[in-house]
Design a protein around this motif. Structure first.
Motif, short mmCIF file in Angstrom:
data_model
loop_
_atom_site.label_atom_id
_atom_site.label_comp_id
_atom_site.label_asym_id
_atom_site.label_seq_id
_atom_site.Cartn_x
_atom_site.Cartn_y
_atom_site.Cartn_z
N ASN A 234 0.83 -1.19 0.00
CA ASN A 234 0.00 0.00 0.00
C ASN A 234 0.87 1.25 0.00
O ASN A 234 1.64 1.48 0.92
CB ASN A 234 -0.87 0.01 1.26
CG ASN A 234 -2.33 -0.12 0.89
OD1 ASN A 234 -2.68 -0.10 -0.28
ND2 ASN A 234 -3.17 -0.25 1.89
N ALA A 235 0.74 2.09 -1.03
CA ALA A 235 1.57 3.28 -1.12
C ALA A 235 1.08 4.35 -0.15
O ALA A 235 1.87 5.08 0.40
CB ALA A 235 1.59 3.81 -2.53
N THR B 268 -8.98 15.04 -9.87
CA THR B 268 -9.27 13.63 -9.65
C THR B 268 -9.32 13.36 -8.14
O THR B 268 -8.84 14.17 -7.35
CB THR B 268 -8.21 12.71 -10.27
OG1 THR B 268 -6.97 12.92 -9.57
CG2 THR B 268 -8.02 12.99 -11.75
N THR B 269 -9.88 12.23 -7.76
CA THR B 269 -9.88 11.86 -6.35
C THR B 269 -8.47 11.63 -5.83
O THR B 269 -8.16 11.94 -4.69
CB THR B 269 -10.71 10.57 -6.15
OG1 THR B 269 -12.05 10.82 -6.57
CG2 THR B 269 -10.72 10.14 -4.70
N GLU B 270 -7.59 11.10 -6.68
CA GLU B 270 -6.26 10.68 -6.25
C GLU B 270 -5.28 11.84 -6.04
O GLU B 270 -4.40 11.77 -5.21
CB GLU B 270 -5.66 9.72 -7.28
CG GLU B 270 -6.39 8.39 -7.40
CD GLU B 270 -7.66 8.51 -8.24
OE1 GLU B 270 -8.53 7.63 -8.09
OE2 GLU B 270 -7.79 9.48 -9.02
N ASP B 271 -5.39 12.89 -6.86
CA ASP B 271 -4.33 13.90 -6.91
C ASP B 271 -4.78 15.25 -6.36
O ASP B 271 -5.88 15.72 -6.63
CB ASP B 271 -3.86 14.08 -8.35
CG ASP B 271 -3.32 12.78 -8.94
OD1 ASP B 271 -3.81 12.36 -10.00
OD2 ASP B 271 -2.43 12.21 -8.31
N THR C 122 -0.38 12.45 -4.23
CA THR C 122 -1.32 11.47 -4.73
C THR C 122 -1.58 10.42 -3.66
O THR C 122 -0.69 10.08 -2.89
CB THR C 122 -0.81 10.82 -6.04
OG1 THR C 122 -1.83 9.99 -6.58
CG2 THR C 122 0.43 10.00 -5.80
N GLN C 123 -2.82 9.95 -3.60
CA GLN C 123 -3.16 8.91 -2.63
C GLN C 123 -3.94 7.80 -3.35
O GLN C 123 -4.71 8.07 -4.27
CB GLN C 123 -3.96 9.48 -1.45
CG GLN C 123 -5.16 10.34 -1.80
CD GLN C 123 -6.48 9.60 -1.87
OE1 GLN C 123 -6.58 8.43 -1.51
NE2 GLN C 123 -7.53 10.30 -2.31
N ASP C 124 -3.74 6.58 -2.87
CA ASP C 124 -4.35 5.43 -3.53
C ASP C 124 -5.39 4.75 -2.64
O ASP C 124 -5.67 3.56 -2.79
CB ASP C 124 -3.27 4.44 -3.95
CG ASP C 124 -2.48 3.88 -2.77
OD1 ASP C 124 -1.58 3.05 -3.00
OD2 ASP C 124 -2.75 4.29 -1.62
N MET C 125 -5.94 5.50 -1.69
CA MET C 125 -6.89 4.93 -0.74
C MET C 125 -8.33 5.34 -1.05
O MET C 125 -9.23 5.07 -0.26
CB MET C 125 -6.51 5.37 0.68
CG MET C 125 -5.14 4.85 1.09
SD MET C 125 -4.53 5.54 2.65
CE MET C 125 -3.98 7.16 2.12
N ASN C 126 -8.53 6.05 -2.15
CA ASN C 126 -9.86 6.51 -2.55
C ASN C 126 -10.50 7.42 -1.50
O ASN C 126 -11.71 7.41 -1.30
CB ASN C 126 -10.79 5.32 -2.85
CG ASN C 126 -11.96 5.72 -3.73
OD1 ASN C 126 -11.84 6.59 -4.59
ND2 ASN C 126 -13.10 5.10 -3.51
N THR D 200 1.61 9.78 -1.30
CA THR D 200 2.93 9.96 -1.88
C THR D 200 3.13 11.40 -2.29
O THR D 200 2.30 11.97 -3.02
CB THR D 200 3.13 9.06 -3.11
OG1 THR D 200 2.93 7.69 -2.72
CG2 THR D 200 4.53 9.21 -3.68
#
Lengths: 114, 111
Positions: B1-2, B70-73, B24-28, B5
């Motif tokens: 799990n990143a 975007t949700t991630e960035d 950026t996040q990858d957890m939505n 970042t």
């Protein structure tokens, strides 16, 4: 305006002693608080949280106490270890009445002496 | 799990230059935040976002801009760097009112 602040900016303890870190808040409507730990060179990490319907919550070696009468929080660390050396922040997740804002108190630097 | 970042980790800017700090996040997570932390000080909220397309000012927004396409960035833009913007910048995200997850920080020096 509403704010979350800390009484003591620095705290130095001997290894094995108990540590107490304090935090005052001004928003009487605050119903949820979180403590974070920030090690040198890193981002803050969650330690423990407490809701306003509780006076006390315990975790592993940590206890948070909430006194709503005087709007005061404390974080107690039992048998403090060198790895506990860090800056500790209390945070109010719904700052200024917003459920989205997240603001932090000044922080307390805890130094554990071997 | 990143997790969260941030890039870059370090940067030196000259006065008047511009740059974008990436997060950026990858957890939505819907909620994202930018903070600055000056030496020996606490975290000051610069901007935050409650979802894609929605941003709002924090405690110290002057000199910064954000966007959330975007949700991630959730990038943070410095248009005209000033020495007062020398600081460590942290990005964070959270799903709800509970714990926020932080990146490792970007150390920015403006000379």
């Amino acid at each position: 305006g509403e704010s979350v602040g800390l009484h003591l900016p620095t705290l130095s303890v001997q290894e094995g002693d108990n540590s107490i870190i304090n935090c005052a808040y001004s928003n009487s409507a605050s119903d949820y608080f979180i403590w974070y730990k920030q090690e040198s060179g890193k981002g803050p990490q969650f330690i423990i949280d407490i809701r306003s319907n509780m006076d006390k919550r315990q975790g592993q070696r940590v206890t948070v106490l909430l006194n709503k009468t005087v709007k005061h929080l404390s974080l107690q660390i039992a048998a403090t270890q060198p790895g506990d050396s860090a800056v500790y922040f209390c945070a109010e997740p719904n700052s200024g009445g917003s459920n989205y804002k997240l603001t932090f108190g000044k922080g307390t630097l805890l130094t554990v002496n071997p | 799990n990143a997790g969260v970042t941030q890039t870059p980790k370090f940067r030196i800017l000259k006065i008047g230059q511009s740059m974008t700090l990436q997060c950026t996040q990858d957890m939505n997570h819907n909620y994202m935040y930018w903070y600055r932390q000056d030496p020996g000080m606490g975290l000051k909220l610069i901007y935050y976002s409650v979802g894609a397309g929605i941003t709002d000012k924090g405690e110290v927004p002057n000199g910064y801009n954000v966007s959330r396409s975007t949700t991630e960035d959730f990038p943070l833009r410095l248009e005209l760097a000033a020495p007062s913007q020398t600081s460590v910048y942290f990005c964070a995200s959270r799903k709800d009112r509970r714990e926020a997850f932080f990146g490792q920080g970007t150390r920015l020096t403006v000379v």
